[in-house]
Design a protein around this motif. Structure first.
Motif, PDB file in Angstrom:
ATOM      1  N   VAL A 276       0.833  -1.070   0.230  1.00 58.35           N
ATOM      2  CA  VAL A 276       0.024   0.060   0.094  1.00 58.35           C
ATOM      3  C   VAL A 276       0.943   1.254  -0.279  1.00 58.35           C
ATOM      4  CG1 VAL A 276      -1.608   1.263   1.209  1.00 58.35           C
ATOM      5  CG2 VAL A 276      -1.864  -1.186   1.127  1.00 58.35           C
ATOM      6  N   VAL A 277       0.517   2.192  -0.887  1.00 56.90           N
ATOM      7  CA  VAL A 277       1.212   3.413  -1.005  1.00 56.90           C
ATOM      8  C   VAL A 277       0.222   4.625  -0.947  1.00 56.90           C
ATOM      9  CG1 VAL A 277       3.498   2.592  -1.986  1.00 56.90           C
ATOM     10  CG2 VAL A 277       1.594   3.498  -3.261  1.00 56.90           C
ATOM     11  N   GLN A 278       0.565   5.758  -0.723  1.00 56.29           N
ATOM     12  CA  GLN A 278      -0.212   6.903  -0.756  1.00 56.29           C
ATOM     13  C   GLN A 278       0.590   8.117  -1.433  1.00 56.29           C
ATOM     14  OE1 GLN A 278      -2.066   8.185   2.873  1.00 56.29           O
ATOM     15  NE2 GLN A 278      -3.575   9.581   1.927  1.00 56.29           N
ATOM     16  N   LEU A 279      -0.119   8.527  -2.408  1.00 55.59           N
ATOM     17  CA  LEU A 279       0.509   9.956  -3.125  1.00 55.59           C
ATOM     18  C   LEU A 279       0.193  11.141  -1.955  1.00 55.59           C
ATOM     19  CD1 LEU A 279      -0.136  10.955  -6.794  1.00 55.59           C
ATOM     20  CD2 LEU A 279      -0.153  12.844  -4.919  1.00 55.59           C
ATOM     21  N   ARG A 280       1.371  11.885  -1.986  1.00 56.56           N
ATOM     22  CA  ARG A 280       1.382  12.883  -0.807  1.00 56.56           C
ATOM     23  C   ARG A 280       1.794  14.505  -1.662  1.00 56.56           C
ATOM     24  NH1 ARG A 280      -1.376  11.511   3.328  1.00 56.56           N
ATOM     25  NH2 ARG A 280      -0.289  10.247   4.721  1.00 56.56           N
ATOM     26  N   GLU A 305      -5.684  13.011  -2.001  1.00 53.56           N
ATOM     27  CA  GLU A 305      -4.273  12.134  -1.651  1.00 53.56           C
ATOM     28  C   GLU A 305      -4.503  10.719  -1.892  1.00 53.56           C
ATOM     29  OE1 GLU A 305      -1.949  13.421   1.626  1.00 53.56           O
ATOM     30  OE2 GLU A 305      -2.458  15.514   1.284  1.00 53.56           O
ATOM     31  N   PRO A 306      -4.560  10.034  -3.050  1.00 54.40           N
ATOM     32  CA  PRO A 306      -5.198   8.781  -3.028  1.00 54.40           C
ATOM     33  C   PRO A 306      -4.350   7.605  -2.671  1.00 54.40           C
ATOM     34  CG  PRO A 306      -4.508   9.680  -5.383  1.00 54.40           C
ATOM     35  CD  PRO A 306      -4.177  10.670  -4.239  1.00 54.40           C
ATOM     36  N   VAL A 307      -4.972   6.806  -2.297  1.00 57.65           N
ATOM     37  CA  VAL A 307      -4.208   5.449  -1.626  1.00 57.65           C
ATOM     38  C   VAL A 307      -4.478   4.360  -2.714  1.00 57.65           C
ATOM     39  CG1 VAL A 307      -4.025   3.590   0.076  1.00 57.65           C
ATOM     40  CG2 VAL A 307      -4.844   5.932   0.818  1.00 57.65           C
ATOM     41  N   LEU A 308      -3.090   3.866  -3.066  1.00 62.67           N
ATOM     42  CA  LEU A 308      -3.086   2.791  -3.981  1.00 62.67           C
ATOM     43  C   LEU A 308      -2.853   1.568  -3.277  1.00 62.67           C
ATOM     44  CD1 LEU A 308      -1.092   4.328  -6.958  1.00 62.67           C
ATOM     45  CD2 LEU A 308      -3.632   4.469  -6.331  1.00 62.67           C
ATOM     46  N   SER A 309      -3.883   0.775  -3.273  1.00 64.04           N
ATOM     47  CA  SER A 309      -3.660  -0.726  -2.617  1.00 64.04           C
ATOM     48  C   SER A 309      -3.833  -1.836  -3.412  1.00 64.04           C
ATOM     49  CB  SER A 309      -4.726  -0.627  -1.451  1.00 64.04           C
ATOM     50  OG  SER A 309      -6.127  -0.622  -1.838  1.00 64.04           O
ATOM     51  N   LYS A 310      -3.806  -3.090  -3.042  1.00 66.52           N
ATOM     52  CA  LYS A 310      -3.947  -4.166  -4.056  1.00 66.52           C
ATOM     53  C   LYS A 310      -5.543  -4.323  -4.218  1.00 66.52           C
ATOM     54  CE  LYS A 310      -3.427  -9.464  -3.971  1.00 66.52           C
ATOM     55  NZ  LYS A 310      -3.165 -10.391  -3.128  1.00 66.52           N
ATOM     56  N   PRO A 313      -6.056  -0.514  -6.990  1.00 65.53           N
ATOM     57  CA  PRO A 313      -4.527  -0.275  -7.314  1.00 65.53           C
ATOM     58  C   PRO A 313      -4.402   0.809  -8.408  1.00 65.53           C
ATOM     59  CG  PRO A 313      -5.346  -1.925  -9.004  1.00 65.53           C
ATOM     60  CD  PRO A 313      -6.536  -1.554  -7.701  1.00 65.53           C
ATOM     61  N   ALA A 314      -5.609   1.498  -8.713  1.00 68.64           N
ATOM     62  CA  ALA A 314      -5.468   2.718  -9.682  1.00 68.64           C
ATOM     63  C   ALA A 314      -6.175   3.725  -9.492  1.00 68.64           C
ATOM     64  CB  ALA A 314      -5.857   2.221 -10.948  1.00 68.64           C
ATOM     65  N   PHE A 315      -5.616   5.087  -9.864  1.00 66.54           N
ATOM     66  CA  PHE A 315      -6.255   6.287  -9.575  1.00 66.54           C
ATOM     67  C   PHE A 315      -6.091   7.090 -10.887  1.00 66.54           C
ATOM     68  CE2 PHE A 315      -6.533  10.761  -8.228  1.00 66.54           C
ATOM     69  CZ  PHE A 315      -7.672  10.758  -7.719  1.00 66.54           C
ATOM     70  N   PHE A 334       5.940  12.469  -8.726  1.00 70.94           N
ATOM     71  CA  PHE A 334       4.742  12.397  -7.720  1.00 70.94           C
ATOM     72  C   PHE A 334       5.515  11.633  -6.415  1.00 70.94           C
ATOM     73  CE2 PHE A 334       1.708  11.919 -11.095  1.00 70.94           C
ATOM     74  CZ  PHE A 334       1.059  13.011 -11.124  1.00 70.94           C
ATOM     75  N   ARG A 335       5.335  12.504  -5.431  1.00 70.68           N
ATOM     76  CA  ARG A 335       5.947  11.756  -4.237  1.00 70.68           C
ATOM     77  C   ARG A 335       4.989  10.935  -3.415  1.00 70.68           C
ATOM     78  NH1 ARG A 335      10.268  14.624  -0.741  1.00 70.68           N
ATOM     79  NH2 ARG A 335      11.389  14.152  -2.727  1.00 70.68           N
ATOM     80  N   PHE A 336       5.231   9.531  -3.226  1.00 67.74           N
ATOM     81  CA  PHE A 336       4.596   8.675  -2.439  1.00 67.74           C
ATOM     82  C   PHE A 336       5.146   8.224  -1.070  1.00 67.74           C
ATOM     83  CE2 PHE A 336       2.949   7.854  -6.735  1.00 67.74           C
ATOM     84  CZ  PHE A 336       1.619   7.568  -6.537  1.00 67.74           C
ATOM     85  N   GLU A 337       4.061   7.845  -0.169  1.00 66.27           N
ATOM     86  CA  GLU A 337       4.503   7.472   1.094  1.00 66.27           C
ATOM     87  C   GLU A 337       4.014   6.102   1.335  1.00 66.27           C
ATOM     88  OE1 GLU A 337       3.780   8.941   5.704  1.00 66.27           O
ATOM     89  OE2 GLU A 337       2.865   9.809   4.248  1.00 66.27           O
ATOM     90  N   ARG A 338       5.217   5.283   2.003  1.00 65.05           N
ATOM     91  CA  ARG A 338       5.026   3.992   2.477  1.00 65.05           C
ATOM     92  C   ARG A 338       4.326   3.868   3.761  1.00 65.05           C
ATOM     93  NH1 ARG A 338      10.318   4.045   0.098  1.00 65.05           N
ATOM     94  NH2 ARG A 338      10.539   2.684  -1.828  1.00 65.05           N
ATOM     95  N   PRO A 339       3.526   2.905   4.040  1.00 67.06           N
ATOM     96  CA  PRO A 339       3.204   2.636   5.516  1.00 67.06           C
ATOM     97  C   PRO A 339       3.961   2.989   6.583  1.00 67.06           C
ATOM     98  CG  PRO A 339       2.525   0.900   4.055  1.00 67.06           C
ATOM     99  CD  PRO A 339       3.475   1.510   3.480  1.00 67.06           C
ATOM    100  N   ASP A 340       5.407   2.655   6.325  1.00 67.57           N
ATOM    101  CA  ASP A 340       6.473   2.969   7.537  1.00 67.57           C
ATOM    102  C   ASP A 340       7.051   4.323   7.628  1.00 67.57           C
ATOM    103  OD1 ASP A 340       8.111   3.381   5.168  1.00 67.57           O
ATOM    104  OD2 ASP A 340       9.240   1.504   5.713  1.00 67.57           O
TER     105      ASP A 340
END
Length: 368
Positions: A276-280, A305-310, A313-315, A334-340
């Protein structure tokens, strides 16, 4: 042998459809829930609103809409072909095809007919290949449930009056890649609810598909061709996030004794991994033939700030840009953020902003 198509609201990821499609190709029936041997079902958007975390309908009635057909590996779909979108899940109908040039920075083309190498984004030369897209109508019943889109897709035009920034839109009009088409048939004479469906298409049970183009569709396509035309598609993948960009020229307006050129661009973000990642953030660089270079930074895209998951997966979203020159280039990240909490940048493939040399006045409304 094909089987029943049961559909649900549009939190459907491409991975569900790939399983369904594999079964269709293997001649196993695709049926609604309650029938023996049924696949994991999808519920109608008109009968359900909530999904479990595993994308299963929770105690809702399913709606059968037609019978799956085998997707075409070669050739094009005809005008009037009904389909489900493999990523966004909506029902639609094909109006006519576009032959675009796909510039995929992840794949080396063996036989280029045209190359691009926009200034300001490295020296990598990309070779284009022909790829089929379709102009389609979206079923209005599905529009409220397309959760992976910033808005129901529409084609925007410049309004034909003094306000150089005024736009108008034709809602429920989209561009769909050949591989995103999941074809099906229906016995319903008006299977798609859209105000233009019966204006553009006529039911003819002797034809396959049984919907043929009216003269109004042919005339509309011809008159609006410069403002509808899809010519170039740009694609690049960074750390399993694929970005696809399609630019459209919209026309020129005069403002304060200068010419202002307008473009619309459609961007699709796809997570090809299970993480899972989120566009920031977004970071754009916009170069104009007049010699200016503009930098644009901001949070998210189009206010989200859409979340792309399994599961989703698309936006996809659309935006606009204007230049005081007849051409230019855009690129960025585009800068994405991981769960960590860590971040990574995803490249936006560079694309050209080109105006039509034989430009005419953009349309001021629907032209028949």
């Amino acid at each position: 042998m094909a089987g029943c198509v049961a559909r649900r609201a549009l939190a459907v990821g491409s991975r569900w459809w790939s399983r369904s499609l594999a079964t269709a190709r293997g001649s196993r029936p695709l049926c609604a829930v309650g029938e023996a041997g049924a696949l994991p079902p999808v519920a109608s958007a008109t009968t359900r609103r909530h999904l479990s975390s595993r994308n299963r309908a929770e105690g809702k009635v399913l709606e059968t809409v037609g019978v799956f057909e085998v997707p075409k590996q070669n050739g094009k779909y005809e005008t009037g072909q009904l389909f489900l979108h493999s990523v966004f899940g909506y029902r639609g109908v094909v109006l006519f095809p576009w032959q675009a040039r796909l510039y995929d920075r992840d794949v080396a083309s063996a036989a280029p007919e045209k190359t691009e190498n926009p200034a300001g984004h490295g020296s990598k030369e990309v070779k284009g290949k022909t790829h089929t897209y379709y102009q389609v109508l979206i079923d209005a019943r599905d529009c409220p449930h397309i959760s992976q889109r910033s808005q129901t897709e529409a084609v925007t035009f410049l309004a034909n009056h003094d306000d150089s920034r005024a736009l108008y839109a034709i809602p429920g009009l989209d561009y769909v890649s050949h591989e995103d088409i999941l074809p099906y048939t229906s016995t319903d004479q008006v299977p798609i609810q859209h105000e233009l469906f019966e204006r553009f298409l006529l039911y003819d049970q002797t034809k396959a598909p049984p919907f043929v183009a009216r003269e109004t569709l042919r005339a509309w396509q011809e008159k609006n061709h410069p403002w509808l035309e899809l010519s170039d598609v740009h694609r690049e993948t960074t750390e399993n996030i694929r970005v696809t960009v399609i630019p459209f020229y919209m026309g020129m307006r005069e403002a304060q004794n200068s010419h202002v050129y307008w473009w619309r661009y459609c961007i699709r973000l796809e997570n090809l991994d299970s993480d899972v990642v989120q566009l920031r953030e977004r970071h754009w660089r916009i170069f104009s033939l007049s010699g200016t270079l503009e930098t644009v930074r901001g949070r998210g895209v189009v206010g989200r700030e859409p979340v792309l998951s399994k599961e989703q997966p698309a936006f996809q979203y659309s935006s606009h840009v204007s230049l005081q020159a007849s051409s230019g280039h855009m690129w960025g990240t585009f800068r994405f953020e991981r769960p960590d909490g860590s971040h990574f940048d995803v490249r936006i493939p560079p694309f050209s902003l080109e105006s039509n040399k034989d430009e005419k006045t953009p349309p001021s409304g629907l032209h028949w």
